[in-house]
Write a protein that holds these residues in place. Structure first.
Motif, PDB file in Angstrom:
ATOM      1  N   LEU A  87       2.388  17.326   4.599  1.00 50.66           N
ATOM      2  CA  LEU A  87       2.845  16.147   5.329  1.00 50.66           C
ATOM      3  C   LEU A  87       1.868  15.777   6.446  1.00 50.66           C
ATOM      4  O   LEU A  87       1.620  14.598   6.703  1.00 50.66           O
ATOM      5  CB  LEU A  87       4.239  16.402   5.899  1.00 50.66           C
ATOM      6  CG  LEU A  87       5.362  16.495   4.873  1.00 50.66           C
ATOM      7  CD1 LEU A  87       6.642  17.031   5.511  1.00 50.66           C
ATOM      8  CD2 LEU A  87       5.626  15.127   4.231  1.00 50.66           C
ATOM      9  N   ALA A  88       1.308  16.790   7.114  1.00 53.14           N
ATOM     10  CA  ALA A  88       0.365  16.524   8.201  1.00 53.14           C
ATOM     11  C   ALA A  88      -0.879  15.795   7.709  1.00 53.14           C
ATOM     12  O   ALA A  88      -1.472  14.999   8.439  1.00 53.14           O
ATOM     13  CB  ALA A  88      -0.021  17.839   8.881  1.00 53.14           C
ATOM     14  N   GLU A  89      -1.266  16.057   6.471  1.00 53.40           N
ATOM     15  CA  GLU A  89      -2.451  15.416   5.908  1.00 53.40           C
ATOM     16  C   GLU A  89      -2.314  13.896   5.838  1.00 53.40           C
ATOM     17  O   GLU A  89      -3.301  13.176   5.894  1.00 53.40           O
ATOM     18  CB  GLU A  89      -2.731  15.954   4.499  1.00 53.40           C
ATOM     19  CG  GLU A  89      -3.288  17.364   4.468  1.00 53.40           C
ATOM     20  CD  GLU A  89      -3.521  17.839   3.045  1.00 53.40           C
ATOM     21  OE1 GLU A  89      -3.347  17.010   2.115  1.00 53.40           O
ATOM     22  OE2 GLU A  89      -3.858  19.012   2.851  1.00 53.40           O
ATOM     23  N   VAL A  90      -1.078  13.417   5.705  1.00 58.11           N
ATOM     24  CA  VAL A  90      -0.876  11.977   5.493  1.00 58.11           C
ATOM     25  C   VAL A  90      -0.114  11.307   6.633  1.00 58.11           C
ATOM     26  O   VAL A  90       0.248  10.145   6.537  1.00 58.11           O
ATOM     27  CB  VAL A  90      -0.125  11.720   4.164  1.00 58.11           C
ATOM     28  CG1 VAL A  90      -0.959  12.189   2.982  1.00 58.11           C
ATOM     29  CG2 VAL A  90       1.241  12.411   4.149  1.00 58.11           C
ATOM     30  N   MET A  91       0.122  12.027   7.728  1.00 57.56           N
ATOM     31  CA  MET A  91       0.954  11.484   8.790  1.00 57.56           C
ATOM     32  C   MET A  91       0.357  10.223   9.430  1.00 57.56           C
ATOM     33  O   MET A  91       1.083   9.352   9.890  1.00 57.56           O
ATOM     34  CB  MET A  91       1.223  12.541   9.855  1.00 57.56           C
ATOM     35  CG  MET A  91      -0.006  13.026  10.596  1.00 57.56           C
ATOM     36  SD  MET A  91       0.393  14.312  11.817  1.00 57.56           S
ATOM     37  CE  MET A  91       1.386  13.390  12.962  1.00 57.56           C
ATOM     38  N   GLY A  92      -0.963  10.105   9.431  1.00 55.16           N
ATOM     39  CA  GLY A  92      -1.588   8.939  10.048  1.00 55.16           C
ATOM     40  C   GLY A  92      -1.878   7.821   9.076  1.00 55.16           C
ATOM     41  O   GLY A  92      -2.385   6.765   9.477  1.00 55.16           O
ATOM     42  N   LEU A  93      -1.566   8.027   7.799  1.00 56.73           N
ATOM     43  CA  LEU A  93      -1.877   7.018   6.789  1.00 56.73           C
ATOM     44  C   LEU A  93      -0.908   5.845   6.886  1.00 56.73           C
ATOM     45  O   LEU A  93       0.309   6.027   6.833  1.00 56.73           O
ATOM     46  CB  LEU A  93      -1.794   7.647   5.399  1.00 56.73           C
ATOM     47  CG  LEU A  93      -2.191   6.765   4.222  1.00 56.73           C
ATOM     48  CD1 LEU A  93      -3.673   6.413   4.302  1.00 56.73           C
ATOM     49  CD2 LEU A  93      -1.899   7.473   2.901  1.00 56.73           C
ATOM     50  N   ARG A  94      -1.442   4.637   7.020  1.00 63.60           N
ATOM     51  CA  ARG A  94      -0.584   3.456   7.121  1.00 63.60           C
ATOM     52  C   ARG A  94      -0.246   2.953   5.715  1.00 63.60           C
ATOM     53  O   ARG A  94      -0.777   1.969   5.229  1.00 63.60           O
ATOM     54  CB  ARG A  94      -1.271   2.370   7.951  1.00 63.60           C
ATOM     55  CG  ARG A  94      -1.493   2.808   9.377  1.00 63.60           C
ATOM     56  CD  ARG A  94      -1.649   1.666  10.354  1.00 63.60           C
ATOM     57  NE  ARG A  94      -1.593   2.162  11.731  1.00 63.60           N
ATOM     58  CZ  ARG A  94      -0.486   2.401  12.402  1.00 63.60           C
ATOM     59  NH1 ARG A  94       0.685   2.179  11.833  1.00 63.60           N
ATOM     60  NH2 ARG A  94      -0.510   2.864  13.642  1.00 63.60           N
ATOM     61  N   ALA A  95       0.643   3.700   5.101  1.00 61.41           N
ATOM     62  CA  ALA A  95       1.080   3.379   3.743  1.00 61.41           C
ATOM     63  C   ALA A  95       2.476   3.953   3.540  1.00 61.41           C
ATOM     64  O   ALA A  95       2.874   4.913   4.204  1.00 61.41           O
ATOM     65  CB  ALA A  95       0.115   3.970   2.706  1.00 61.41           C
ATOM     66  N   THR A  96       3.212   3.362   2.630  1.00 62.15           N
ATOM     67  CA  THR A  96       4.503   3.912   2.233  1.00 62.15           C
ATOM     68  C   THR A  96       4.267   5.148   1.374  1.00 62.15           C
ATOM     69  O   THR A  96       3.371   5.164   0.522  1.00 62.15           O
ATOM     70  CB  THR A  96       5.308   2.853   1.463  1.00 62.15           C
ATOM     71  OG1 THR A  96       5.598   1.757   2.355  1.00 62.15           O
ATOM     72  CG2 THR A  96       6.607   3.405   0.934  1.00 62.15           C
TER      73      THR A  96
ATOM     74  N   ARG B 262       0.860  -1.181   0.000  1.00 59.11           N
ATOM     75  CA  ARG B 262       0.000   0.000   0.000  1.00 59.11           C
ATOM     76  C   ARG B 262       0.897   1.232   0.000  1.00 59.11           C
ATOM     77  O   ARG B 262       1.715   1.401   0.900  1.00 59.11           O
ATOM     78  CB  ARG B 262      -0.901  -0.002   1.242  1.00 59.11           C
ATOM     79  CG  ARG B 262      -1.994   1.061   1.224  1.00 59.11           C
ATOM     80  CD  ARG B 262      -2.813   0.981   2.497  1.00 59.11           C
ATOM     81  NE  ARG B 262      -3.964   1.882   2.426  1.00 59.11           N
ATOM     82  CZ  ARG B 262      -4.546   2.424   3.491  1.00 59.11           C
ATOM     83  NH1 ARG B 262      -4.102   2.139   4.695  1.00 59.11           N
ATOM     84  NH2 ARG B 262      -5.580   3.228   3.351  1.00 59.11           N
ATOM     85  N   PHE B 263       0.748   2.077  -1.019  1.00 57.34           N
ATOM     86  CA  PHE B 263       1.609   3.262  -1.086  1.00 57.34           C
ATOM     87  C   PHE B 263       0.861   4.429  -1.703  1.00 57.34           C
ATOM     88  O   PHE B 263      -0.149   4.263  -2.390  1.00 57.34           O
ATOM     89  CB  PHE B 263       2.889   2.967  -1.875  1.00 57.34           C
ATOM     90  CG  PHE B 263       2.675   2.557  -3.305  1.00 57.34           C
ATOM     91  CD1 PHE B 263       2.623   3.489  -4.328  1.00 57.34           C
ATOM     92  CD2 PHE B 263       2.536   1.212  -3.635  1.00 57.34           C
ATOM     93  CE1 PHE B 263       2.428   3.112  -5.644  1.00 57.34           C
ATOM     94  CE2 PHE B 263       2.340   0.814  -4.956  1.00 57.34           C
ATOM     95  CZ  PHE B 263       2.291   1.768  -5.961  1.00 57.34           C
ATOM     96  N   LEU B 264       1.385   5.634  -1.429  1.00 55.38           N
ATOM     97  CA  LEU B 264       0.782   6.862  -1.938  1.00 55.38           C
ATOM     98  C   LEU B 264       1.864   7.709  -2.585  1.00 55.38           C
ATOM     99  O   LEU B 264       2.897   7.990  -1.979  1.00 55.38           O
ATOM    100  CB  LEU B 264       0.128   7.647  -0.792  1.00 55.38           C
ATOM    101  CG  LEU B 264      -0.419   9.034  -1.166  1.00 55.38           C
ATOM    102  CD1 LEU B 264      -1.589   8.915  -2.128  1.00 55.38           C
ATOM    103  CD2 LEU B 264      -0.845   9.793   0.098  1.00 55.38           C
ATOM    104  N   PHE B 265       1.629   8.130  -3.823  1.00 55.35           N
ATOM    105  CA  PHE B 265       2.552   9.010  -4.522  1.00 55.35           C
ATOM    106  C   PHE B 265       2.209  10.451  -4.181  1.00 55.35           C
ATOM    107  O   PHE B 265       1.085  10.904  -4.405  1.00 55.35           O
ATOM    108  CB  PHE B 265       2.468   8.789  -6.033  1.00 55.35           C
ATOM    109  CG  PHE B 265       3.345   9.721  -6.825  1.00 55.35           C
ATOM    110  CD1 PHE B 265       4.700   9.782  -6.596  1.00 55.35           C
ATOM    111  CD2 PHE B 265       2.803  10.532  -7.809  1.00 55.35           C
ATOM    112  CE1 PHE B 265       5.525  10.642  -7.319  1.00 55.35           C
ATOM    113  CE2 PHE B 265       3.610  11.381  -8.558  1.00 55.35           C
ATOM    114  CZ  PHE B 265       4.965  11.434  -8.297  1.00 55.35           C
ATOM    115  N   MET B 266       3.189  11.205  -3.649  1.00 52.64           N
ATOM    116  CA  MET B 266       2.959  12.573  -3.194  1.00 52.64           C
ATOM    117  C   MET B 266       3.514  13.629  -4.151  1.00 52.64           C
ATOM    118  O   MET B 266       3.332  14.824  -3.927  1.00 52.64           O
ATOM    119  CB  MET B 266       3.598  12.764  -1.817  1.00 52.64           C
ATOM    120  CG  MET B 266       2.971  11.942  -0.715  1.00 52.64           C
ATOM    121  SD  MET B 266       1.359  12.589  -0.223  1.00 52.64           S
ATOM    122  CE  MET B 266       1.820  14.143   0.554  1.00 52.64           C
ATOM    123  N   GLY B 267       4.226  13.209  -5.199  1.00 51.79           N
ATOM    124  CA  GLY B 267       4.810  14.177  -6.111  1.00 51.79           C
ATOM    125  C   GLY B 267       5.850  15.042  -5.411  1.00 51.79           C
ATOM    126  O   GLY B 267       6.559  14.589  -4.516  1.00 51.79           O
TER     127      GLY B 267
END
Length: 287
Positions: A158-167, A140-145
């Protein structure tokens, strides 16, 4: 019909848009199908004609090029869509797969809206290549550009995704790498990470470690080339936070957010009680 005419007809591409993935470094990674499309297309839309000319020569293509990039206006896009009614238009970016962190999606959107055929010739992508090299979870991963340039906007992203359990996967430039790694550590915590550069080229390098270790490594030694940063997901283990670490995180968050939201962000990061952190935030603010 002569055999020569029949051969010419069979070698033509059907009209429409062809999304062509090019190499991210090693020209040998260009697929045979991608090379054929570049040879047969009526026109090739490219980010930079100087960069793409080298690849077209490698593919044995003499097709004309048209610049299409971030600064192209709607009229350029409209003319390309009009040409797709009777011609094959290939879309090529400077490296890797078009539409990944570039404006190509607008051309695809308008082509589909106009009823044009859209075909993809998949191939190399720096994001996927770095992910496979990192040794970090890939399920499970998320591309942030690219992260924003300004400190507050960068912290908010970064704060928007800090709790996301993904690479998490980021693109970055060499000079910004150290600061970006430090910002990631400040908001996300000191996670496992990897910095990949010059993927598929002679001097390919992948550095691994924690975000703080990598931030220190590149603080005064900016890496060269195209950079991909891969950050592992948050640990399942509870964080035993030192008081000074919590205070530092609160101060960092309050530089970007109101105290109540800063407390919520830090509470999520450390697994602590939000109300207690809000009280501490007010103490720090007054002190």
């Amino acid at each position: 019909m002569s055999s020569e005419a029949s051969s010419d007809a069979s070698s033509r591409l059907a009209p429409g848009l062809y999304i062509v993935a090019g190499p991210i470094g090693n020209l040998s990674d260009l697929t045979p199908r991608a090379a054929e499309i570049l040879r047969l297309a009526d026109v090739v839309a490219v980010e930079d004609t100087r960069v793409s000319a080298k690849l077209l020569r490698h593919a044995g293509s003499d097709r004309p090029m048209i610049p299409y990039h971030d600064h192209s206006d709607e009229r350029v896009r409209s003319r390309l869509v009009d040409r797709m009614a009777g011609e094959a238009v290939a879309l090529l970016c400077d490296a890797g797969t078009p539409l990944i962190s570039d404006p190509g999606y607008k051309l695809v959107r308008d082509a589909r809206a106009a009823g044009r055929a859209v075909t993809t010739a998949p191939g190399p992508c720096a994001m996927i290549a770095a992910l496979t090299l990192s040794g970090l979870p890939t399920d499970r991963f998320l591309f942030m550009g690219f992260l924003p340039n300004k400190e507050k906007a960068r912290g908010d992203a970064l704060a928007e995704v800090m709790g996301l359990r993904a690479t998490l996967v980021f693109y970055e430039s060499g000079p910004r790498t150290g600061k970006s790694l430090a910002a990631m550590a400040g908001v996300l915590g000191d996670r496992e990470a990897a910095v990949a550069r010059e993927i598929s080229k002679t001097f390919e390098e992948v550095a691994t470690g924690t975000l703080l270790e990598l931030a220190e490594r590149y603080a005064d030694n900016a890496p060269r080339g195209e950079i991909v940063i891969v950050v592992g997901p948050p640990s399942d283990e509870p964080v035993a936070a030192a008081e000074e670490d919590v205070d530092a995180a609160l101060l960092d968050a309050m530089a970007r957010l109101p105290a109540s939201k800063a407390a919520g962000e830090v509470a999520k990061r450390f697994g602590l009680e939000r109300r207690a952190l809000y009280d501490r935030a007010m103490e720090l603010k007054e002190g």
